[in-house]
Design an enzyme around this catalytic site. Sequence first.
Site, mmCIF file in Angstrom:
data_model
loop_
_atom_site.group_PDB
_atom_site.id
_atom_site.type_symbol
_atom_site.label_atom_id
_atom_site.label_comp_id
_atom_site.label_asym_id
_atom_site.label_seq_id
_atom_site.Cartn_x
_atom_site.Cartn_y
_atom_site.Cartn_z
ATOM 1 N N GLY A 10 0.766 -0.764 0.116
ATOM 2 C CA GLY A 10 -0.176 -0.182 0.023
ATOM 3 C C GLY A 10 0.990 1.311 -0.148
ATOM 4 N N ASP A 36 -2.345 -12.405 7.461
ATOM 5 C CA ASP A 36 -3.657 -11.719 6.862
ATOM 6 C C ASP A 36 -4.292 -11.221 7.607
ATOM 7 O OD1 ASP A 36 -5.426 -11.902 5.188
ATOM 8 O OD2 ASP A 36 -5.674 -13.998 3.827
ATOM 9 N N TYR A 125 -17.893 1.484 5.467
ATOM 10 C CA TYR A 125 -16.086 1.564 6.045
ATOM 11 C C TYR A 125 -16.121 2.977 6.800
ATOM 12 C CZ TYR A 125 -11.510 3.257 5.073
ATOM 13 O OH TYR A 125 -10.648 4.328 4.348
#
Length: 292
Positions: A10, A36, A125
């Site tokens: 990212g 993960d 979100y």
Amino acid sequence: MKVLVFGKTGQVARALIAAGPVHGLEITALWRDAADLSDPAACAAVIAETDADAVINAAAWTAVDAAETEEAAAHVINADAPRAMAMACAQRGLPFVHISTDYVFDGADGPAWSPDDPTGPLGAYGRTKLAGEQGVIAAGGIYAILRTAWVFDEDGKNFVTTMLRLSETRDSPNVVGDQIGGPTPAAAIADACLTIAKAFVAGQGTRGVYHFSGYPDVSWAEFARAIFATAGRDVKVRDITTADYPTPAARPANSRLDCTSLEAVFGITRPDWRAALANMLSSATPSNRNAS
């Protein structure tokens, strides 16, 4: 000093890897094969065994629109995983820096949001990110939650690269002009996270929620004009309203963040995104600019 980073590809994670040597730090960045976030227990297990002095979570579910239909999956990554990380850090006394978002607010018009303002996410979100913040706080360890907004770098999927790509085929794109925020260079976020982590390891700083974004605050349309002007592209931006560009998830109209407490506690000032943008575009190769 060693820092364990969740996330590797990212925007902020890449910036953290690059900034480590500048800060004199050893960075270990973890990708999904090692940790993960859809498996919070596995993330906690990594922290239980690490020899790092601090932990930074730079990974998240960031697909804002997709979260509207996949909120349960987003909740695991944005809420359950950070809570598990924070608990594991608290058990070992390790400082934990967690990156959050302006989406925890409702975006109502008014002054810049302060860290202690009431939250009110508009969508899934924001709800999952707020739940993550609450989990980090409840863990009771040494933590800093860094809310930020409008993140960009030269390689990621972000507004800058999107605008540059559009300019290859369009000379008058429509851009929303009634949403206001502070564009924030990923490299500046990385520097802020590492500065906070070093302060905590040194026994300095105060745990809590902080805000960090670039200045000056602008609309998306104004940001687009600056991008094209800096890149030397003859593109005329047409302002449209949020209503003219409907999306599955509602976007905050006011993403401005009051960053004064971060400067008061850690000495971290807001970065000038215009300088960062100019540096980014001037250092990009012609092939990179054409591919953007």
